[in-house]
Design an enzyme around this catalytic site. Sequence first.
Site, PDB file in Angstrom:
ATOM      1  N   ARG A 127      10.015  -9.323 -28.477  1.00  0.00           N
ATOM      2  CA  ARG A 127       9.713  -9.294 -27.029  1.00  0.00           C
ATOM      3  C   ARG A 127       9.257 -10.643 -26.474  1.00  0.00           C
ATOM      4  O   ARG A 127       8.586 -10.705 -25.449  1.00  0.00           O
ATOM      5  CB  ARG A 127       8.672  -8.221 -26.692  1.00  0.00           C
ATOM      6  CG  ARG A 127       9.130  -6.815 -27.039  1.00  0.00           C
ATOM      7  CD  ARG A 127       8.252  -5.764 -26.404  1.00  0.00           C
ATOM      8  NE  ARG A 127       8.726  -4.435 -26.771  1.00  0.00           N
ATOM      9  CZ  ARG A 127       8.356  -3.781 -27.865  1.00  0.00           C
ATOM     10  NH1 ARG A 127       7.487  -4.309 -28.690  1.00  0.00           N
ATOM     11  NH2 ARG A 127       8.864  -2.587 -28.128  1.00  0.00           N
ATOM     12  N   LYS A 148      16.350 -20.121 -17.093  1.00  0.00           N
ATOM     13  CA  LYS A 148      17.457 -19.153 -17.117  1.00  0.00           C
ATOM     14  C   LYS A 148      18.129 -19.200 -18.482  1.00  0.00           C
ATOM     15  O   LYS A 148      18.633 -20.243 -18.894  1.00  0.00           O
ATOM     16  CB  LYS A 148      18.499 -19.499 -16.055  1.00  0.00           C
ATOM     17  CG  LYS A 148      18.193 -18.963 -14.674  1.00  0.00           C
ATOM     18  CD  LYS A 148      19.432 -19.120 -13.791  1.00  0.00           C
ATOM     19  CE  LYS A 148      19.215 -18.613 -12.396  1.00  0.00           C
ATOM     20  NZ  LYS A 148      20.430 -18.791 -11.578  1.00  0.00           N
ATOM     21  N   GLU A 190      26.638 -33.101 -12.288  1.00  0.00           N
ATOM     22  CA  GLU A 190      25.517 -32.167 -12.049  1.00  0.00           C
ATOM     23  C   GLU A 190      24.249 -32.945 -11.654  1.00  0.00           C
ATOM     24  O   GLU A 190      23.407 -32.435 -10.910  1.00  0.00           O
ATOM     25  CB  GLU A 190      25.294 -31.298 -13.294  1.00  0.00           C
ATOM     26  CG  GLU A 190      24.417 -30.062 -13.131  1.00  0.00           C
ATOM     27  CD  GLU A 190      25.156 -28.800 -12.639  1.00  0.00           C
ATOM     28  OE1 GLU A 190      24.763 -28.289 -11.578  1.00  0.00           O
ATOM     29  OE2 GLU A 190      26.101 -28.315 -13.305  1.00  0.00           O
ATOM     30  N   LYS A 232      15.324 -30.261  -9.720  1.00  0.00           N
ATOM     31  CA  LYS A 232      15.440 -28.925 -10.306  1.00  0.00           C
ATOM     32  C   LYS A 232      14.072 -28.275 -10.449  1.00  0.00           C
ATOM     33  O   LYS A 232      13.888 -27.105 -10.118  1.00  0.00           O
ATOM     34  CB  LYS A 232      16.127 -29.035 -11.681  1.00  0.00           C
ATOM     35  CG  LYS A 232      16.242 -27.718 -12.447  1.00  0.00           C
ATOM     36  CD  LYS A 232      17.451 -26.925 -12.034  1.00  0.00           C
ATOM     37  CE  LYS A 232      17.506 -25.572 -12.694  1.00  0.00           C
ATOM     38  NZ  LYS A 232      18.598 -25.407 -13.642  1.00  0.00           N
ATOM     39  N   GLU A 242      14.954 -16.899  -8.403  1.00  0.00           N
ATOM     40  CA  GLU A 242      16.098 -16.955  -7.492  1.00  0.00           C
ATOM     41  C   GLU A 242      16.123 -15.830  -6.479  1.00  0.00           C
ATOM     42  O   GLU A 242      17.075 -15.070  -6.375  1.00  0.00           O
ATOM     43  CB  GLU A 242      17.432 -17.003  -8.275  1.00  0.00           C
ATOM     44  CG  GLU A 242      18.600 -17.362  -7.361  1.00  0.00           C
ATOM     45  CD  GLU A 242      19.851 -17.840  -8.103  1.00  0.00           C
ATOM     46  OE1 GLU A 242      19.771 -18.206  -9.280  1.00  0.00           O
ATOM     47  OE2 GLU A 242      20.906 -17.848  -7.462  1.00  0.00           O
ATOM     48  N   ARG A 246      16.211 -21.026  -4.668  1.00  0.00           N
ATOM     49  CA  ARG A 246      16.882 -21.469  -5.885  1.00  0.00           C
ATOM     50  C   ARG A 246      18.401 -21.457  -5.750  1.00  0.00           C
ATOM     51  O   ARG A 246      19.109 -22.177  -6.457  1.00  0.00           O
ATOM     52  CB  ARG A 246      16.420 -20.613  -7.075  1.00  0.00           C
ATOM     53  CG  ARG A 246      16.849 -21.176  -8.419  1.00  0.00           C
ATOM     54  CD  ARG A 246      16.079 -20.555  -9.589  1.00  0.00           C
ATOM     55  NE  ARG A 246      16.629 -21.059 -10.841  1.00  0.00           N
ATOM     56  CZ  ARG A 246      16.018 -20.996 -12.013  1.00  0.00           C
ATOM     57  NH1 ARG A 246      14.847 -20.451 -12.123  1.00  0.00           N
ATOM     58  NH2 ARG A 246      16.600 -21.482 -13.106  1.00  0.00           N
ATOM     59  N   ASN A 250      23.172 -23.931  -6.459  1.00  0.00           N
ATOM     60  CA  ASN A 250      24.569 -23.532  -6.662  1.00  0.00           C
ATOM     61  C   ASN A 250      25.559 -24.330  -5.809  1.00  0.00           C
ATOM     62  O   ASN A 250      26.729 -23.966  -5.726  1.00  0.00           O
ATOM     63  CB  ASN A 250      24.743 -22.042  -6.365  1.00  0.00           C
ATOM     64  CG  ASN A 250      24.026 -21.182  -7.386  1.00  0.00           C
ATOM     65  OD1 ASN A 250      23.977 -21.523  -8.566  1.00  0.00           O
ATOM     66  ND2 ASN A 250      23.454 -20.082  -6.933  1.00  0.00           N
ATOM     67  N   HIS A 253      29.229 -24.514  -6.694  1.00  0.00           N
ATOM     68  CA  HIS A 253      29.467 -23.583  -7.797  1.00  0.00           C
ATOM     69  C   HIS A 253      30.367 -22.401  -7.440  1.00  0.00           C
ATOM     70  O   HIS A 253      30.963 -21.802  -8.329  1.00  0.00           O
ATOM     71  CB  HIS A 253      28.141 -23.082  -8.376  1.00  0.00           C
ATOM     72  CG  HIS A 253      27.502 -24.079  -9.302  1.00  0.00           C
ATOM     73  ND1 HIS A 253      27.149 -25.354  -8.891  1.00  0.00           N
ATOM     74  CD2 HIS A 253      27.179 -24.024 -10.626  1.00  0.00           C
ATOM     75  CE1 HIS A 253      26.613 -26.017  -9.917  1.00  0.00           C
ATOM     76  NE2 HIS A 253      26.625 -25.229 -10.973  1.00  0.00           N
ATOM     77  N   HIS A 257      33.052 -22.270 -10.097  1.00  0.00           N
ATOM     78  CA  HIS A 257      33.194 -21.178 -11.070  1.00  0.00           C
ATOM     79  C   HIS A 257      34.587 -20.574 -11.010  1.00  0.00           C
ATOM     80  O   HIS A 257      35.178 -20.236 -12.039  1.00  0.00           O
ATOM     81  CB  HIS A 257      32.159 -20.083 -10.807  1.00  0.00           C
ATOM     82  CG  HIS A 257      30.803 -20.401 -11.359  1.00  0.00           C
ATOM     83  ND1 HIS A 257      29.658 -19.799 -10.906  1.00  0.00           N
ATOM     84  CD2 HIS A 257      30.414 -21.256 -12.331  1.00  0.00           C
ATOM     85  CE1 HIS A 257      28.608 -20.273 -11.575  1.00  0.00           C
ATOM     86  NE2 HIS A 257      29.045 -21.165 -12.439  1.00  0.00           N
ATOM     87  N   HIS A 270      32.846 -28.065 -16.730  1.00  0.00           N
ATOM     88  CA  HIS A 270      32.012 -27.504 -15.669  1.00  0.00           C
ATOM     89  C   HIS A 270      31.690 -28.563 -14.605  1.00  0.00           C
ATOM     90  O   HIS A 270      31.818 -28.314 -13.404  1.00  0.00           O
ATOM     91  CB  HIS A 270      30.716 -26.936 -16.259  1.00  0.00           C
ATOM     92  CG  HIS A 270      29.776 -26.382 -15.232  1.00  0.00           C
ATOM     93  ND1 HIS A 270      30.055 -25.252 -14.499  1.00  0.00           N
ATOM     94  CD2 HIS A 270      28.564 -26.816 -14.788  1.00  0.00           C
ATOM     95  CE1 HIS A 270      29.059 -25.007 -13.663  1.00  0.00           C
ATOM     96  NE2 HIS A 270      28.139 -25.941 -13.816  1.00  0.00           N
TER      97      HIS A 270
END
Lengths: 371, 371
Positions: A127, A148, A190, A232, A242, A246, A250, A253, A257, A270
């Site tokens: 956990r 994340k 990025e 960031k 988010e 946040r 993106n 993106h 994506h 990417h």
Amino acid sequence: MEAAVRELTVELGERAYPIWIGSGLLSRTGELFAERGFPEKSPVLLVTDAAVAHLYAETVETSLRASGYEVQRAVVTVGEASKSLSVFDGLIEAALEAGLDRKSTVIALGGGVVGDLAGFVAATYMRGVRFVQMPTTILAHDSSVGGKVAVNHRLAKNIIGAFHQPEFVLYDLDTLLTLPPREVRAGLSEVIKHGLIWNADFVRWFDEHAERLLGLDPEALGYALYEGCKVKSIVVSQDERENDLRAILNLGHTIGHALEAVAGYGELLHGEAIAIGMAGAARLAVRFGYDPAIAAETERIFRKFGLPVRIPADINPDAVMKAMMHDKKFKEGQMVFIVPTSIGSVEIRQDVPSDWVREIVEQLREGAGEA
Amino acid sequence: MEAAVRELTVELGERAYPIWIGSGLLSRTGELFAERGFPEKSPVLLVTDAAVAHLYAETVETSLRASGYEVQRAVVTVGEASKSLSVFDGLIEAALEAGLDRKSTVIALGGGVVGDLAGFVAATYMRGVRFVQMPTTILAHDSSVGGKVAVNHRLAKNIIGAFHQPEFVLYDLDTLLTLPPREVRAGLSEVIKHGLIWNADFVRWFDEHAERLLGLDPEALGYALYEGCKVKSIVVSQDERENDLRAILNLGHTIGHALEAVAGYGELLHGEAIAIGMAGAARLAVRFGYDPAIAAETERIFRKFGLPVRIPADINPDAVMKAMMHDKKFKEGQMVFIVPTSIGSVEIRQDVPSDWVREIVEQLREGAGEA
């Protein structure tokens, strides 16, 4: 040449943590563990991939052992396919076999794939145990900050995950010197993104230091990563999970994506895909009435860094639109986009007409007849 | 006869949530979702098992649909084997297919297995979505409160998990009326545990109401579950992530888990195994010099409820000791036990000599020649 060690803090109250950026840091791992009170009796699991393992794993292990820590190495295959539940399962087994307890630490030594995967192990083993990020790519300056973590499901990327902040991020610039030039460029994409959403001065500096950055000058690279991580961390500290702000991270993106999905993962890196996506977002800005210079300037900078700003001719615009409709950023007929309002600031728009997007996707195709 | 609806709150700041205990509650699900502002546009996944599905799933679904919610049912096989990564994987797929988004809810309708499994889906799907617990066993009054969710690895139980608190716990007493008598008794064992660690008055009440409780009288059962959940929620609100106090909830579990592992899961029910474990812990108390009446009284109450207080003769004491050594509650030669100091209070002891434990395991064996 050694770069200065830069430090910044991700302000998250009880979960606040430092990011260190500099040369020769991996060999200080054990010392940092001891300083921060990580218990010596609890074994450490070092997760890395086959490309990084033979270059840097031993440095980290030697340093840990010299400080009295027991460490086991778990090596995964290079590439996105390792972000699967079955590889995750194998890492849980490795953690059990290494005797990890509730006070143990999982280290991610590698790029974004290793960080996301090892982070999900750290988030869920017993956990949740301690987690340390040691990014070894430029691109991972982004994913290593903010907590994340995730693995993929065969039907969707990053769909199984958690928010699990690291104890610290250790960014050894020496590890970047072995990156192939294409990955350097894609990684820098990025980094520029963080300037474009938040900091015009940084974009200007970035533009002026293209040569030193592409040449991996440690001092320039250290500064750029520091500024990128800073944006960031400011954004993440204001909106860890988010809920709103946040989302600005993106930028580029939504189209990016979709391009990655349609081209097949790995065809477009990417950072390349989001460079094209940011060029698209800049054109949306113009469509919304913002200064046309935003689009021209965005494209000029990306070109200077050798990054693509056009959709490869073999990619079908219909497929790109369809992939965007499946993206979770799409809601009820209208599309959500992060749109620049100037160089260095953006807004979240929920009201982007999909025919504008379609139009821009067509314009962005290579050979679409536009300058 | 209808029991009054009892409500209590698990005090966890931003993550505080209510527990409702009463009759006829499942048919109010939709109403409660709406009252609490769960968005209608976000589909709901109802996770349940094959035994519970045909009895109660439709009541929940009908209620949700009447309030405008879309709901999909996912049914898993009855039993501990469903707490696996592969069943988890299938539920993630079901969530994707049902179109769950970040504002969706996962409901666990069932016992502890369903709660742990569905909870881990809720904790990790899109990095965490809303979760609702609807326990349908007495035993699950324990696992449904406190946010511990997990699946098993083939090498270790509950090793992959998270802390993910539900939005609310809806305990419909009507679902308990179909429980087999052996499960009723075993479930009540975990309820008494909450009295034994925290509340002597509740133990006394419990003892006096054995007949009504075993007869599933809704008013008595509702009160007992309320008091059990109350102890659990007080402890959890003081130590959400089990840094210290929460460990007292493990009374009887060190020996209990070892017995379950040695007997083979399912041979001894969990509540039976911990009843024997609590009898053992009470004997440890006496060994530490506390009132011998603690042991006599503990055993008397368990016997009154038809629960075992002796280790079945075919279980090997060596195997039990070995299994305990593998338990994470064992540290460096000395054993950690929750030990009663009186009826209704316990202490965490890190210094339990393993030969005392050994001695007590021998004494507890059926036919060991003791009264």
